[in-house]
Design a protein around this motif. Structure first.
Motif, mmCIF file in Angstrom:
data_model
loop_
_atom_site.group_PDB
_atom_site.id
_atom_site.type_symbol
_atom_site.label_atom_id
_atom_site.label_comp_id
_atom_site.label_asym_id
_atom_site.label_seq_id
_atom_site.Cartn_x
_atom_site.Cartn_y
_atom_site.Cartn_z
ATOM 1 N N LEU A 14 0.824 -1.205 0.000
ATOM 2 C CA LEU A 14 0.000 0.000 0.000
ATOM 3 C C LEU A 14 0.860 1.257 0.000
ATOM 4 O O LEU A 14 0.590 2.214 -0.730
ATOM 5 N N GLU A 15 1.919 1.270 0.804
ATOM 6 C CA GLU A 15 2.782 2.452 0.884
ATOM 7 C C GLU A 15 3.525 2.671 -0.431
ATOM 8 O O GLU A 15 3.700 3.806 -0.871
ATOM 9 N N ALA A 16 3.978 1.593 -1.083
ATOM 10 C CA ALA A 16 4.658 1.731 -2.377
ATOM 11 C C ALA A 16 3.711 2.349 -3.405
ATOM 12 O O ALA A 16 4.097 3.235 -4.177
ATOM 13 N N ALA A 17 2.460 1.883 -3.433
ATOM 14 C CA ALA A 17 1.485 2.410 -4.383
ATOM 15 C C ALA A 17 1.155 3.873 -4.077
ATOM 16 O O ALA A 17 1.092 4.716 -4.981
ATOM 17 N N VAL A 77 -3.201 -1.561 -5.833
ATOM 18 C CA VAL A 77 -3.621 -0.941 -7.091
ATOM 19 C C VAL A 77 -4.843 -0.057 -6.849
ATOM 20 O O VAL A 77 -4.931 1.070 -7.360
ATOM 21 N N ALA A 78 -5.772 -0.544 -6.040
ATOM 22 C CA ALA A 78 -6.971 0.240 -5.734
ATOM 23 C C ALA A 78 -6.608 1.538 -5.011
ATOM 24 O O ALA A 78 -7.173 2.606 -5.306
ATOM 25 N N ALA A 79 -5.655 1.468 -4.076
ATOM 26 C CA ALA A 79 -5.232 2.671 -3.351
ATOM 27 C C ALA A 79 -4.596 3.680 -4.299
ATOM 28 O O ALA A 79 -4.823 4.894 -4.181
ATOM 29 N N PHE A 80 -3.818 3.195 -5.248
ATOM 30 C CA PHE A 80 -3.194 4.065 -6.252
ATOM 31 C C PHE A 80 -4.262 4.771 -7.088
ATOM 32 O O PHE A 80 -4.219 5.991 -7.279
ATOM 33 N N VAL A 81 -5.223 4.006 -7.582
ATOM 34 C CA VAL A 81 -6.282 4.554 -8.422
ATOM 35 C C VAL A 81 -7.096 5.597 -7.651
ATOM 36 O O VAL A 81 -7.384 6.692 -8.152
ATOM 37 N N ARG A 82 -7.433 5.287 -6.410
ATOM 38 C CA ARG A 82 -8.268 6.200 -5.620
ATOM 39 C C ARG A 82 -7.531 7.495 -5.314
ATOM 40 O O ARG A 82 -8.140 8.567 -5.276
ATOM 41 N N HIS A 83 -6.224 7.413 -5.079
ATOM 42 C CA HIS A 83 -5.466 8.637 -4.796
ATOM 43 C C HIS A 83 -5.479 9.564 -6.008
ATOM 44 O O HIS A 83 -5.663 10.779 -5.867
ATOM 45 N N LEU A 84 -5.309 9.011 -7.204
ATOM 46 C CA LEU A 84 -5.338 9.849 -8.402
ATOM 47 C C LEU A 84 -6.753 10.357 -8.690
ATOM 48 O O LEU A 84 -6.927 11.475 -9.181
ATOM 49 N N HIS A 85 -7.748 9.545 -8.368
ATOM 50 C CA HIS A 85 -9.130 9.999 -8.544
ATOM 51 C C HIS A 85 -9.430 11.193 -7.637
ATOM 52 O O HIS A 85 -10.149 12.120 -8.016
ATOM 53 N N ASP A 86 -8.854 11.175 -6.424
ATOM 54 C CA ASP A 86 -9.090 12.257 -5.459
ATOM 55 C C ASP A 86 -8.281 13.508 -5.772
ATOM 56 O O ASP A 86 -8.486 14.551 -5.147
ATOM 57 N N HIS A 87 -7.324 13.417 -6.717
ATOM 58 C CA HIS A 87 -6.490 14.560 -7.100
ATOM 59 C C HIS A 87 -6.488 14.689 -8.626
ATOM 60 O O HIS A 87 -5.472 14.445 -9.281
ATOM 61 N N PRO A 88 -7.636 15.049 -9.226
ATOM 62 C CA PRO A 88 -7.729 15.086 -10.698
ATOM 63 C C PRO A 88 -6.838 16.159 -11.306
ATOM 64 O O PRO A 88 -6.541 17.176 -10.692
ATOM 65 N N HIS A 89 -6.384 15.875 -12.503
ATOM 66 C CA HIS A 89 -5.553 16.822 -13.244
ATOM 67 C C HIS A 89 -5.670 16.488 -14.725
ATOM 68 O O HIS A 89 -5.795 15.314 -15.091
#
Length: 241
Positions: A14-17, A77-89
């Motif tokens: 999780l931390e790596a992602a 992978v889910a944590a990675f996706v959610r972090h980018l979803h929460d910070h759109p660009h």
């Protein structure tokens, strides 16, 4: 695998992602696109899922755990996706909705056997090792603080990876990894490391012509001084690296 080892592996995956996701959000430098899709102008065809696979494989214990059950990486992978979803660009060219998580997990699973060098590029891998297990600095350099320790520890791990070969320490990329807006502070820290003998500069940074009319800035070449172990620093225990 014992329960505590499974929990530790889950946390490290999780931390790596999340670490990679924070890097993407902070610097907008890694283009995000599905495998096989043509990159945008200037993106050089990078594939974020390939890079995520590299970082997850670099986590100790990830390879045998994946071989046993490839679902072990899905929460990361889910944590990675959610972090980018929460910070759109608008630099992100992909779908980061909950519905897309399974597709992205499958992209990482597909990439898993294609990786030759876990952990991405050497600088990032060394920096992350430095975060996990920094050198224990001794007086007087211990007074220079945590960021100095991270920079010196990154150089230490890079040198261990390179063996007798000199190492590149690009100040701009180091600055980005440390969260700085520019590289000035990193340059000062490298200067301090040279002054104390922890680093020896082999070649200075230079502007190099790579083709007619095109130049790039080459980072300085260094060599880390292992002879100062026990004097200015204590290496981390092997089990911690």
């Amino acid at each position: 695998m014992h329960v505590e080892d499974e929990l530790r592996l889950d946390d490290q995956l999780l931390e790596a992602a999340r670490s990679l996701a924070r890097e993407v959000v902070a610097f907008r430098q890694i283009p995000v696109r599905p495998s096989g899709r043509k990159g945008q102008k200037g993106c050089k065809g990078a594939d974020i899922w390939f890079r995520l696979t590299q970082d997850l494989q670099a986590v100790p214990g990830a390879l045998p755990a994946f071989d046993h059950d490839d679902r072990v990486i899905k929460p990361a992978v889910a944590a990675f996706v959610r972090h980018l979803h929460d910070h759109p660009h608008d630099a992100y060219d992909d779908d980061f909705s909950e519905e897309a998580i399974n597709d992205h997990w499958l992209a990482v699973v597909d990439n898993w056997t294609k990786i030759r060098v876990p952990g991405g590029d050497a600088l990032v891998a060394a920096f992350r090792q430095a975060e996990r297990a920094p050198l224990e600095l001794r007086p007087p350099v211990v007074a220079y603080g945590r960021t100095f320790t991270l920079v010196v520890s990154t150089a230490y791990y890079l040198q261990r990876h390179q063996g007798a070969c000199p190492i590149w320490l690009p100040v701009k990329r180091l600055g980005l990894l440390l969260g700085y807006a520019d590289h000035t502070r990193v340059s000062r820290l490298l200067s301090l490391a040279r002054r104390r003998g922890l680093l020896a500069q082999i070649e200075p940074a230079a502007r190099v012509q790579i083709r007619p009319g095109r130049y790039e800035r080459r980072a300085a070449l260094y060599r880390f001084n292992f002879d100062l172990a026990g004097k200015l620093y204590q290496p981390p225990a092997e089990g911690n690296t």
